[in-house]
Write a protein that holds these residues in place. Structure first.
Motif, PDB file in Angstrom:
ATOM      1  N   LEU A 150       0.837  -1.195   0.000  1.00 57.76           N
ATOM      2  CA  LEU A 150       0.000   0.000   0.000  1.00 57.76           C
ATOM      3  C   LEU A 150       0.872   1.245   0.000  1.00 57.76           C
ATOM      4  O   LEU A 150       1.831   1.330   0.747  1.00 57.76           O
ATOM      5  CB  LEU A 150      -0.879   0.041   1.255  1.00 57.76           C
ATOM      6  N   SER A 151       0.499   2.216  -0.814  1.00 56.36           N
ATOM      7  CA  SER A 151       1.232   3.479  -0.783  1.00 56.36           C
ATOM      8  C   SER A 151       0.753   4.298   0.410  1.00 56.36           C
ATOM      9  O   SER A 151      -0.204   3.931   1.082  1.00 56.36           O
ATOM     10  CB  SER A 151       1.017   4.255  -2.092  1.00 56.36           C
ATOM     11  N   GLY A 152       1.404   5.426   0.673  1.00 58.82           N
ATOM     12  CA  GLY A 152       1.068   6.258   1.818  1.00 58.82           C
ATOM     13  C   GLY A 152      -0.356   6.783   1.810  1.00 58.82           C
ATOM     14  O   GLY A 152      -0.924   7.085   2.840  1.00 58.82           O
ATOM     15  N   GLU A 153      -0.972   6.870   0.637  1.00 61.80           N
ATOM     16  CA  GLU A 153      -2.309   7.477   0.523  1.00 61.80           C
ATOM     17  C   GLU A 153      -3.438   6.441   0.515  1.00 61.80           C
ATOM     18  O   GLU A 153      -4.571   6.778   0.766  1.00 61.80           O
ATOM     19  CB  GLU A 153      -2.385   8.326  -0.754  1.00 61.80           C
ATOM     20  N   GLU A 154      -3.137   5.194   0.191  1.00 58.27           N
ATOM     21  CA  GLU A 154      -4.178   4.170   0.098  1.00 58.27           C
ATOM     22  C   GLU A 154      -4.541   3.654   1.485  1.00 58.27           C
ATOM     23  O   GLU A 154      -3.712   3.602   2.374  1.00 58.27           O
ATOM     24  CB  GLU A 154      -3.684   3.005  -0.760  1.00 58.27           C
ATOM     25  N   GLU A 155      -5.807   3.253   1.606  1.00 57.33           N
ATOM     26  CA  GLU A 155      -6.237   2.645   2.856  1.00 57.33           C
ATOM     27  C   GLU A 155      -6.677   1.220   2.564  1.00 57.33           C
ATOM     28  O   GLU A 155      -7.073   0.921   1.444  1.00 57.33           O
ATOM     29  CB  GLU A 155      -7.356   3.458   3.508  1.00 57.33           C
ATOM     30  N   PRO A 156      -6.597   0.361   3.544  1.00 62.18           N
ATOM     31  CA  PRO A 156      -7.037  -1.027   3.320  1.00 62.18           C
ATOM     32  C   PRO A 156      -8.506  -1.049   2.886  1.00 62.18           C
ATOM     33  O   PRO A 156      -9.305  -0.196   3.307  1.00 62.18           O
ATOM     34  CB  PRO A 156      -6.871  -1.679   4.694  1.00 62.18           C
ATOM     35  N   PRO A 157      -8.879  -2.011   2.062  1.00 58.85           N
ATOM     36  CA  PRO A 157     -10.272  -2.089   1.583  1.00 58.85           C
ATOM     37  C   PRO A 157     -11.297  -2.149   2.717  1.00 58.85           C
ATOM     38  O   PRO A 157     -12.369  -1.572   2.624  1.00 58.85           O
ATOM     39  CB  PRO A 157     -10.303  -3.380   0.749  1.00 58.85           C
ATOM     40  N   GLU A 158     -10.940  -2.827   3.816  1.00 58.37           N
ATOM     41  CA  GLU A 158     -11.877  -2.938   4.947  1.00 58.37           C
ATOM     42  C   GLU A 158     -12.149  -1.560   5.557  1.00 58.37           C
ATOM     43  O   GLU A 158     -13.282  -1.239   5.906  1.00 58.37           O
ATOM     44  CB  GLU A 158     -11.325  -3.844   6.049  1.00 58.37           C
ATOM     45  N   THR A 159     -11.101  -0.757   5.670  1.00 58.95           N
ATOM     46  CA  THR A 159     -11.239   0.585   6.242  1.00 58.95           C
ATOM     47  C   THR A 159     -12.109   1.451   5.336  1.00 58.95           C
ATOM     48  O   THR A 159     -12.990   2.166   5.812  1.00 58.95           O
ATOM     49  CB  THR A 159      -9.852   1.235   6.441  1.00 58.95           C
ATOM     50  N   ALA A 160     -11.864   1.380   4.040  1.00 57.46           N
ATOM     51  CA  ALA A 160     -12.656   2.156   3.082  1.00 57.46           C
ATOM     52  C   ALA A 160     -14.124   1.732   3.135  1.00 57.46           C
ATOM     53  O   ALA A 160     -15.025   2.572   3.123  1.00 57.46           O
ATOM     54  CB  ALA A 160     -12.106   1.983   1.671  1.00 57.46           C
ATOM     55  N   TYR A 161     -14.363   0.430   3.212  1.00 55.23           N
ATOM     56  CA  TYR A 161     -15.731  -0.086   3.281  1.00 55.23           C
ATOM     57  C   TYR A 161     -16.440   0.409   4.538  1.00 55.23           C
ATOM     58  O   TYR A 161     -17.576   0.882   4.473  1.00 55.23           O
ATOM     59  CB  TYR A 161     -15.717  -1.616   3.242  1.00 55.23           C
ATOM     60  N   LEU A 162     -15.761   0.306   5.689  1.00 54.07           N
ATOM     61  CA  LEU A 162     -16.371   0.749   6.946  1.00 54.07           C
ATOM     62  C   LEU A 162     -16.653   2.244   6.935  1.00 54.07           C
ATOM     63  O   LEU A 162     -17.694   2.687   7.430  1.00 54.07           O
ATOM     64  CB  LEU A 162     -15.476   0.382   8.129  1.00 54.07           C
ATOM     65  N   ARG A 163     -15.747   3.028   6.351  1.00 54.77           N
ATOM     66  CA  ARG A 163     -15.960   4.482   6.269  1.00 54.77           C
ATOM     67  C   ARG A 163     -17.188   4.776   5.405  1.00 54.77           C
ATOM     68  O   ARG A 163     -18.028   5.604   5.757  1.00 54.77           O
ATOM     69  CB  ARG A 163     -14.713   5.160   5.692  1.00 54.77           C
ATOM     70  N   GLN A 164     -17.324   4.071   4.281  1.00 59.21           N
ATOM     71  CA  GLN A 164     -18.483   4.269   3.401  1.00 59.21           C
ATOM     72  C   GLN A 164     -19.776   3.842   4.089  1.00 59.21           C
ATOM     73  O   GLN A 164     -20.805   4.488   3.936  1.00 59.21           O
ATOM     74  CB  GLN A 164     -18.302   3.505   2.082  1.00 59.21           C
ATOM     75  N   GLU A 165     -19.721   2.751   4.828  1.00 58.29           N
ATOM     76  CA  GLU A 165     -20.911   2.288   5.559  1.00 58.29           C
ATOM     77  C   GLU A 165     -21.354   3.310   6.604  1.00 58.29           C
ATOM     78  O   GLU A 165     -22.535   3.567   6.770  1.00 58.29           O
ATOM     79  CB  GLU A 165     -20.653   0.934   6.219  1.00 58.29           C
ATOM     80  N   ARG A 166     -20.403   3.882   7.339  1.00 60.91           N
ATOM     81  CA  ARG A 166     -20.740   4.913   8.334  1.00 60.91           C
ATOM     82  C   ARG A 166     -21.356   6.128   7.645  1.00 60.91           C
ATOM     83  O   ARG A 166     -22.317   6.723   8.143  1.00 60.91           O
ATOM     84  CB  ARG A 166     -19.500   5.322   9.126  1.00 60.91           C
ATOM     85  N   LYS A 167     -20.818   6.477   6.502  1.00 59.40           N
ATOM     86  CA  LYS A 167     -21.341   7.619   5.743  1.00 59.40           C
ATOM     87  C   LYS A 167     -22.790   7.356   5.306  1.00 59.40           C
ATOM     88  O   LYS A 167     -23.658   8.209   5.450  1.00 59.40           O
ATOM     89  CB  LYS A 167     -20.438   7.852   4.524  1.00 59.40           C
ATOM     90  N   ARG A 168     -23.049   6.153   4.787  1.00 59.65           N
ATOM     91  CA  ARG A 168     -24.416   5.800   4.371  1.00 59.65           C
ATOM     92  C   ARG A 168     -25.368   5.800   5.569  1.00 59.65           C
ATOM     93  O   ARG A 168     -26.492   6.281   5.479  1.00 59.65           O
ATOM     94  CB  ARG A 168     -24.431   4.449   3.670  1.00 59.65           C
ATOM     95  N   ALA A 169     -24.915   5.254   6.693  1.00 57.58           N
ATOM     96  CA  ALA A 169     -25.749   5.210   7.895  1.00 57.58           C
ATOM     97  C   ALA A 169     -26.072   6.624   8.366  1.00 57.58           C
ATOM     98  O   ALA A 169     -27.212   6.907   8.754  1.00 57.58           O
ATOM     99  CB  ALA A 169     -25.045   4.431   9.001  1.00 57.58           C
ATOM    100  N   LEU A 170     -25.098   7.501   8.314  1.00 54.58           N
ATOM    101  CA  LEU A 170     -25.320   8.886   8.722  1.00 54.58           C
ATOM    102  C   LEU A 170     -26.368   9.551   7.834  1.00 54.58           C
ATOM    103  O   LEU A 170     -27.299  10.184   8.326  1.00 54.58           O
ATOM    104  CB  LEU A 170     -24.006   9.672   8.665  1.00 54.58           C
ATOM    105  N   HIS A 171     -26.256   9.377   6.530  1.00 51.78           N
ATOM    106  CA  HIS A 171     -27.222   9.986   5.612  1.00 51.78           C
ATOM    107  C   HIS A 171     -28.619   9.379   5.789  1.00 51.78           C
ATOM    108  O   HIS A 171     -29.618  10.091   5.743  1.00 51.78           O
ATOM    109  CB  HIS A 171     -26.748   9.875   4.163  1.00 51.78           C
TER     110      HIS A 171
END
Length: 85
Positions: free
Chosen positions: A1-22
């Protein structure tokens, strides 16, 4: 992973929190959605939000407090805890 990429699990959880918030915001009263949007998505101050909403600063502060409480309740009803948010 480069310095800017995040693990797929982290990206998924962040997107899920965003959807839940909306989703949770969609269940709030219109004025609660409006004040939360102005303060947290548009980065308005309470004074700026008061001008937009044609309310006093104190009224907007009270409204924001109630809106945050209502949002927290809505998220808890969907199964989220303080640690999840």
């Amino acid at each position: 992973l480069s310095g800017e990429e995040e693990p797929p699990e982290t990206a998924y959880l962040r997107q899920e929190r965003k959807r839940a918030l909306h989703r949770a915001m969609g269940g709030l009263k219109r004025e609660y959605r409006q004040i939360l949007w102005l303060l947290y998505f548009e980065d308005f101050t309470c004074r700026e939000a008061a001008a937009v909403m044609k309310r006093s600063v104190h009224s907007v502060e009270t409204l924001a407090y109630r809106a945050r409480r209502a949002l927290k309740t809505q998220l808890e009803q969907e199964g989220y805890t303080d640690e999840d948010l």
